[in-house]
Design a protein around this motif. Sequence first.
Motif, short mmCIF file in Angstrom:
data_model
loop_
_atom_site.label_atom_id
_atom_site.label_comp_id
_atom_site.label_asym_id
_atom_site.label_seq_id
_atom_site.Cartn_x
_atom_site.Cartn_y
_atom_site.Cartn_z
N GLY A 71 0.79 -1.22 0.00
CA GLY A 71 0.00 0.00 0.00
C GLY A 71 0.83 1.27 0.00
N HIS A 72 2.15 1.14 0.02
CA HIS A 72 3.04 2.29 0.01
C HIS A 72 3.95 2.22 -1.22
CE1 HIS A 72 1.86 2.11 4.26
NE2 HIS A 72 2.29 3.35 4.39
N GLY A 73 4.43 3.37 -1.66
CA GLY A 73 5.36 3.40 -2.77
C GLY A 73 4.80 2.67 -3.97
N ALA A 74 5.64 1.82 -4.57
CA ALA A 74 5.23 1.05 -5.74
C ALA A 74 4.83 -0.38 -5.38
CB ALA A 74 6.36 1.03 -6.78
N SER A 75 4.67 -0.68 -4.10
CA SER A 75 4.17 -1.99 -3.70
C SER A 75 2.67 -2.08 -4.00
CB SER A 75 4.41 -2.25 -2.21
OG SER A 75 5.79 -2.48 -1.97
N GLY A 76 2.14 -3.30 -4.00
CA GLY A 76 0.75 -3.50 -4.34
C GLY A 76 -0.21 -2.84 -3.36
N SER A 77 -1.37 -2.46 -3.85
CA SER A 77 -2.39 -1.82 -3.03
C SER A 77 -2.94 -2.79 -1.99
CB SER A 77 -3.53 -1.32 -3.92
OG SER A 77 -4.56 -0.75 -3.14
N ALA A 78 -3.20 -2.26 -0.80
CA ALA A 78 -3.74 -3.09 0.28
C ALA A 78 -4.48 -2.21 1.27
CB ALA A 78 -2.62 -3.86 0.97
N PRO A 79 -5.65 -1.66 0.90
CA PRO A 79 -6.35 -0.68 1.75
C PRO A 79 -6.86 -1.23 3.07
CG PRO A 79 -7.70 -1.31 -0.12
CD PRO A 79 -6.35 -1.88 -0.37
N LYS A 80 -7.03 -2.55 3.19
CA LYS A 80 -7.55 -3.12 4.43
C LYS A 80 -6.51 -3.95 5.15
CE LYS A 80 -12.33 -3.26 2.75
NZ LYS A 80 -13.52 -4.11 2.51
N THR A 81 -5.26 -3.63 4.95
CA THR A 81 -4.20 -4.46 5.51
C THR A 81 -4.02 -4.22 7.00
OG1 THR A 81 -1.99 -5.30 5.02
CG2 THR A 81 -2.23 -2.91 5.22
N THR A 82 -3.19 -5.05 7.62
CA THR A 82 -2.98 -5.04 9.06
C THR A 82 -1.50 -4.87 9.39
OG1 THR A 82 -2.66 -7.44 9.12
CG2 THR A 82 -4.94 -6.60 9.38
N LEU A 83 -1.22 -4.58 10.65
CA LEU A 83 0.17 -4.55 11.11
C LEU A 83 0.84 -5.90 10.87
CD1 LEU A 83 0.25 -2.60 14.50
CD2 LEU A 83 1.35 -1.96 12.35
N ARG A 84 0.10 -6.97 11.07
CA ARG A 84 0.68 -8.30 10.88
C ARG A 84 1.13 -8.49 9.43
NH1 ARG A 84 -1.30 -13.73 9.88
NH2 ARG A 84 -3.45 -13.00 9.66
N ALA A 85 0.37 -7.95 8.49
CA ALA A 85 0.77 -8.05 7.09
C ALA A 85 2.04 -7.26 6.82
CB ALA A 85 -0.36 -7.56 6.19
N TYR A 86 2.18 -6.09 7.44
CA TYR A 86 3.41 -5.32 7.29
C TYR A 86 4.61 -6.11 7.83
CZ TYR A 86 0.55 -1.09 6.40
OH TYR A 86 -0.32 -0.16 5.90
N VAL A 87 4.43 -6.71 8.99
CA VAL A 87 5.50 -7.52 9.59
C VAL A 87 5.85 -8.69 8.66
CG1 VAL A 87 6.10 -9.05 11.51
CG2 VAL A 87 4.96 -6.86 11.96
N HIS A 88 4.82 -9.30 8.09
CA HIS A 88 5.03 -10.41 7.16
C HIS A 88 5.88 -9.96 5.97
CE1 HIS A 88 4.00 -14.01 4.80
NE2 HIS A 88 3.76 -13.19 3.79
N ASP A 89 5.59 -8.79 5.42
CA ASP A 89 6.36 -8.28 4.30
C ASP A 89 7.84 -8.16 4.67
OD1 ASP A 89 4.09 -8.08 2.74
OD2 ASP A 89 3.79 -5.94 3.12
#
Length: 270
Positions: A71-89
């Motif tokens: 959802g940031h920069g040129a990464s894929g869109s993710a409007p309903k994402t979570t902190l856990r998803a960020y950690v996963h990345d």
Amino acid sequence: MSTKIVRSVEWAYPVPPVSREVREATPGIDEGKPPILFVPGFGHGAWAFAENWLEHAAARGFPAYALSLRGHGASGSAPKTTLRAYVHDVTQVAASLPRRAVLIGHGAGARVVAGALARYPAKAGVLVTPVLGGWQMAAAVAARNPAATVPALFGGRLRPGRSALFGRELPTATARGYASRLGRAAALAQWQLLFAGAPEPGVGRPPVLVLGSPNDRLVPRSALNRAARWYGGAPLMFPGMGHDLMLDARWAEPLDAILDWLDKGAIQEF
């Protein structure tokens, strides 16, 4: 406090895949130093580190990478994402690097790095002007800069101005240019940050360095002290700089301090 080995929620509810933007700069000669993975804060992308820190770290012998969270920069869109998803990345990108990495997170990205340290055996961690979350910190941040931060408490966009992000030495036109590139994090992830508890211990208890500025108008000195104490140290301070140390006029000073810390033994001890 022990590190969790089995995380049933992550097995039962896997994080959806997404394309990830990763920028990199590599040294001309491989000196065997660990790679560094930079993780930007909410609203920032990999560009925030590509401006100055990536090439400088590579010039000092560190393979350097910067990730845009989903959802940031040129990464894929993710409007309903979570902190856990960020950690996963972060853990997924770190695991893909050729050697165990040093994880460096900025702002709310420092909270993401703290979560990744509990899942990935990093050589070391660095938290730059960290926003580790919780109501106590949210209240302190809102009190210091209500116009910029209060909308985010209700799912809106963070709107930090020039004086919140940068020191007075950075030219106004440059500061406005950087501020114009800011995006927004997912509202759910912002809410989760408000309720975040203390970070879990890192895998193997890697060394963790905390950096900040007494002039940061988003993160108060008390929050920097608490973050550093949690990891058994004291914050390294850079007076006259703003929240975005990696983009400010004297950006080389904090980065050289980090690289000196790594070169002088932090990574050799773990």
